[in-house]
Design an enzyme around this catalytic site. Structure first.
Site, PDB file in Angstrom:
ATOM      1  NE  ARG A 245      -7.552   4.093   5.155  1.00 24.29           N
ATOM      2  CZ  ARG A 245      -6.685   4.714   5.942  1.00 24.29           C
ATOM      3  NH1 ARG A 245      -6.994   4.965   7.174  1.00 24.29           N
ATOM      4  NH2 ARG A 245      -5.518   5.092   5.490  1.00 24.29           N
TER       5      ARG A 245
ATOM      6  CG  ASP B  64       2.591   1.180   9.592  1.00 20.39           C
ATOM      7  OD1 ASP B  64       2.160   2.035  10.387  1.00 20.39           O
ATOM      8  OD2 ASP B  64       2.906   1.453   8.415  1.00 20.39           O
TER       9      ASP B  64
ATOM     10  CE  LYS C 213      -1.870   1.653   4.030  1.00 18.92           C
ATOM     11  NZ  LYS C 213      -1.593   3.076   4.259  1.00 18.92           N
ATOM     12  CG  ASN C 214       2.112   2.792   3.521  1.00 20.57           C
ATOM     13  OD1 ASN C 214       0.983   3.160   3.187  1.00 20.57           O
ATOM     14  ND2 ASN C 214       2.423   2.508   4.767  1.00 20.57           N
TER      15      ASN C 214
ATOM     16  NE  ARG D 132      -0.492  12.129   7.534  1.00 20.89           N
ATOM     17  CZ  ARG D 132      -0.657  13.272   8.171  1.00 20.89           C
ATOM     18  NH1 ARG D 132      -1.849  13.660   8.535  1.00 20.89           N
ATOM     19  NH2 ARG D 132       0.363  14.028   8.445  1.00 20.89           N
TER      20      ARG D 132
ATOM     21  CB  ILE E 203       6.976   6.219  15.036  1.00 20.79           C
ATOM     22  CG1 ILE E 203       8.109   5.191  14.872  1.00 20.79           C
ATOM     23  CG2 ILE E 203       6.816   7.109  13.808  1.00 20.79           C
ATOM     24  CD1 ILE E 203       9.395   5.683  14.298  1.00 20.79           C
TER      25      ILE E 203
ATOM     26  NE  ARG F  88      -0.283   9.900  10.439  1.00 24.30           N
ATOM     27  CZ  ARG F  88      -0.748   8.984   9.578  1.00 24.30           C
ATOM     28  NH1 ARG F  88      -2.016   8.664   9.570  1.00 24.30           N
ATOM     29  NH2 ARG F  88       0.077   8.409   8.734  1.00 24.30           N
TER      30      ARG F  88
ATOM     31  CB  CYS G  10      -4.878   5.725  10.660  1.00 23.98           C
ATOM     32  SG  CYS G  10      -5.495   4.337   9.721  1.00 23.98           S
TER      33      CYS G  10
HETATM   34  N1  EPU Z   1       6.901  13.902  11.454  1.00 26.18           N
HETATM   35  C1  EPU Z   1       7.279  15.189  11.748  1.00 26.18           C
HETATM   36  N2  EPU Z   1       7.067  16.154  10.809  1.00 26.18           N
HETATM   37  C2  EPU Z   1       6.500  15.888   9.601  1.00 26.18           C
HETATM   38  C3  EPU Z   1       6.114  14.588   9.312  1.00 26.18           C
HETATM   39  C4  EPU Z   1       6.341  13.593  10.273  1.00 26.18           C
HETATM   40  O1  EPU Z   1       7.791  15.453  12.828  1.00 26.18           O
HETATM   41  O2  EPU Z   1       6.327  16.809   8.797  1.00 26.18           O
HETATM   42  C5  EPU Z   1       7.113  12.835  12.446  1.00 26.18           C
HETATM   43  C6  EPU Z   1       5.800  12.217  12.915  1.00 26.18           C
HETATM   44  O3  EPU Z   1       5.264  12.911  14.005  1.00 26.18           O
HETATM   45  C7  EPU Z   1       6.207  10.818  13.282  1.00 26.18           C
HETATM   46  C8  EPU Z   1       7.358  10.512  12.314  1.00 26.18           C
HETATM   47  O4  EPU Z   1       7.790  11.760  11.801  1.00 26.18           O
HETATM   48  O5  EPU Z   1       6.732  10.803  14.582  1.00 26.18           O
HETATM   49  C9  EPU Z   1       6.978   9.606  11.192  1.00 26.18           C
HETATM   50  O6  EPU Z   1       5.889  10.143  10.459  1.00 26.18           O
HETATM   51  P1  EPU Z   1       5.822   9.997   8.894  1.00 26.18           P
HETATM   52  O7  EPU Z   1       5.650  11.334   8.282  1.00 26.18           O
HETATM   53  O8  EPU Z   1       6.938   9.119   8.425  1.00 26.18           O
HETATM   54  O9  EPU Z   1       4.476   9.238   8.698  1.00 26.18           O
HETATM   55  P2  EPU Z   1       3.606   9.354   7.395  1.00 26.18           P
HETATM   56  O10 EPU Z   1       4.502   9.645   6.250  1.00 26.18           O
HETATM   57  O11 EPU Z   1       2.433  10.210   7.650  1.00 26.18           O
HETATM   58  C10 EPU Z   1       3.877   6.851   6.703  1.00 26.18           C
HETATM   59  C11 EPU Z   1       2.955   5.697   6.434  1.00 26.18           C
HETATM   60  C12 EPU Z   1       2.345   5.240   7.748  1.00 26.18           C
HETATM   61  C13 EPU Z   1       3.474   4.827   8.693  1.00 26.18           C
HETATM   62  C14 EPU Z   1       4.467   5.978   8.863  1.00 26.18           C
HETATM   63  C15 EPU Z   1       5.697   5.606   9.662  1.00 26.18           C
HETATM   64  C16 EPU Z   1       2.204   6.157   4.206  1.00 26.18           C
HETATM   65  C17 EPU Z   1       1.091   6.558   3.319  1.00 26.18           C
HETATM   66  N3  EPU Z   1       1.925   6.132   5.502  1.00 26.18           N
HETATM   67  O12 EPU Z   1       3.071   7.855   7.281  1.00 26.18           O
HETATM   68  O13 EPU Z   1       1.550   4.109   7.468  1.00 26.18           O
HETATM   69  O14 EPU Z   1       2.941   4.478   9.954  1.00 26.18           O
HETATM   70  O15 EPU Z   1       4.923   6.418   7.572  1.00 26.18           O
HETATM   71  O16 EPU Z   1       6.390   4.571   9.046  1.00 26.18           O
HETATM   72  O17 EPU Z   1       3.290   5.838   3.746  1.00 26.18           O
HETATM   73  C18 EPU Z   1      -0.370   2.744   7.582  1.00 26.18           C
HETATM   74  O18 EPU Z   1       0.013   2.200   6.537  1.00 26.18           O
HETATM   75  O19 EPU Z   1      -1.340   2.325   8.240  1.00 26.18           O
HETATM   76  C19 EPU Z   1       0.331   3.923   8.075  1.00 26.18           C
HETATM   77  C20 EPU Z   1      -0.162   4.697   9.035  1.00 26.18           C
END
Ligand code: EPU
Length: 419
Positions: A399, A306, A21-22, A94, A328, A123, A118
């Site tokens: 999802r 995850d 998915k990701n 997201r 995280i 976030r 989610c």
């Molecule tokens: N963070 C920041 N600033 C930002 C963005 C993130 O401080 O601008 C911090 C967050 O607070 C968190 C960490 O960085 O502590 C990781 O967040 P990240 O941005 O990597 O998460 P994301 O990109 O929103 C993706 C996956 C998530 C997965 C996370 C962590 C996708 C679409 N989503 O989310 O997947 O949990 O990386 O690996 O790639 C899922 O598949 O169910 C899911 C939630």
């Protein structure tokens, strides 16, 4: 929607994991970087993919589903100078925010609302904004909408504060067409980020450092259409492996990349799990009682956040007290109270730490799925539990996991979906 599960059955047979998915979500967004057709194979049939395809259609692209798991993103049907992205769609998942990078690479102004997704804690999007601002983008927030605009993107060195997966992906997609050299430091290196890089390379992008925390991108004049096979889902693979371990089933989890799972697999082996690892599959062998675990979620190659909840469920079946340290996100323990209601000896110490003592029997209950990944963990708990469990809000699980009810039924699980 709810899932009704009667636990206590051993699973048998083999399950093919399918595309990640990701990985597929940013890859679909990246097709916006060219007007030529892109053919994507191994696309999982899940709700978030449906939504991303709807978003691409909404932006003006032609989307053709060629067969079960292949999608062609065709040329633009229209090219509008200002893109306002459908807020309802953006709020529904997201990864919708991943269209920001590629659209800014090709247009000077877009409007988009805050993305949904989610509920797993805070976030922030500050790394996305910081990277784009460094590249010359002005970001204005009003009436709940962000307006991004620029007069030509500039190649810069961008250091991320957190190795954010989607921030890395957005900045990467924004800079591949930018003249000069952009360096992203403390970039995310997850297999899905690597897969996006390989897809962009196939389109003609020039990227160095793939799989490391420093990505160096030399901008090219334009990108072309291509074909790509999405990587197998590492989270899906771990989900089914841990489901098999928790239910003491000798299943084979196939169509996977074990080399993407090194640290979680070592952790499971150290706890006493036994499995045969082949090039593209893992077959579970009978393991004795698992030992307690100390789990700390980390960016790749560490244990992914995850699968944290799956480790939590597994810990209820292990001997001793396991520590689950979620580093995280600060909202990923909502499942613990559901587990406790099923009979688990589990306590949340603070938003980042939980202690689970096992082994304990679990009993069927009416519970809810807090989010996609914790929802999968709730399915595993229900499969172990004695009696019937009803999982409410189960739509969130669909999802990210393709035809989950049908596929688990094929493995011998007693599970049905009710609207
Ligand atoms: N963070 C920041 N600033 C930002 C963005 C993130 O401080 O601008 C911090 C967050 O607070 C968190 C960490 O960085 O502590 C990781 O967040 P990240 O941005 O990597 O998460 P994301 O990109 O929103 C993706 C996956 C998530 C997965 C996370 C962590 C996708 C679409 N989503 O989310 O997947 O949990 O990386 O690996 O790639 C899922 O598949 O169910 C899911 C939630």
């Amino acid at each position: 929607m709810k899932f009704v599960i009667t636990g206590g059955k051993k699973l048998r047979g083999s399950i093919d994991v399918g595309g990640a998915k990701n990985a597929v979500l940013p890859i679909l967004a990246a097709t916006l970087l060219t007007d030529e057709a892109c053919v994507i194979h191994n696309v999982p049939l899940i709700r978030d993919v449906d939504r991303m395809l709807e978003l691409l259609t909404n932006i003006g692209r032609t989307v053709i589903r060629n067969g079960d798991h292949t999608v062609t993103i065709g040329p633009a049907r229209r090219q509008s100078p200002i893109h306002t992205i459908d807020p309802k769609l953006v709020k529904s998942f997201r990864a919708s925010f991943l269209v920001v990078g590629p659209l800014l690479a090709r247009t000077r102004k877009i409007r988009i609302t805050e993305p949904g997704g989610c509920s797993i804690g805070n976030r922030p999007l500050d790394d996305h904004f910081h990277g784009l601002r460094r590249m010359g983008v002005t970001i204005v927030r009003s009436d709940g909408m962000y307006t991004f605009s620029h007069r030509g993107l500039e190649a810069k060195t961008i250091t991320l504060v957190a190795p954010s997966v989607t921030a890395t992906e957005n900045i990467l997609m924004a800079c591949v067409l930018t003249r000069g050299t952009t360096t992203i430091k403390d970039a995310a290196a997850e297999p899905h980020v690597q897969d996006l890089c390989f897809f962009l390379e196939r389109m003609g992008a020039r990227i160095k450092g793939i799989g490391t925390s420093t990505l160096t991108v030399t901008g090219v004049g334009n990108l072309h259409g291509t074909m790509h096979d999405v990587i197998p889902d590492p989270i899906g693979a771990l989900s089914y492996i841990m489901m098999g371990l928790a239910t003491k089933s000798r299943i084979t989890v196939a169509g996977i990349r074990p080399d993407h799972l090194d640290v979680p697999l070592e952790t499971l082996l150290a706890a006493g799990a036994r499995f045969d690892i082949a090039r593209h599959s893992i077959t579970l062998k009978s393991s004795g009682l698992l030992k307690e675990m100390k789990i700390q979620t980390r960016p790749y190659p560490g244990i992914p956040t995850d699968v944290q909840a799956l480790f939590g469920v597994l810990a209820t079946q292990a001997q001793g007290t396991s520590l689950i340290h979620e580093t995280i996100f600060d909202g990923r323990f909502a499942y613990i109270s559901e587990l406790a209601r099923m009979g688990a000896n589990a306590v949340v110490c603070d938003p980042h730490r939980a202690l689970i003592t096992g082994p304990t029997s679990l009993y069927g209950q009416e519970i809810r799925s807090p989010d996609l990944r914790a929802g999968m963990a709730m399915i595993v708990a229900a499969l172990i539990a004695q009696g019937q469990t009803i999982i409410y809000d189960a739509q969130s699980i669909e999802r990210g996991y393709e035809r989950i009810v049908e596929r688990l039924s094929a493995l011998g699980a007693d599970i049905r979906r009710e609207e």
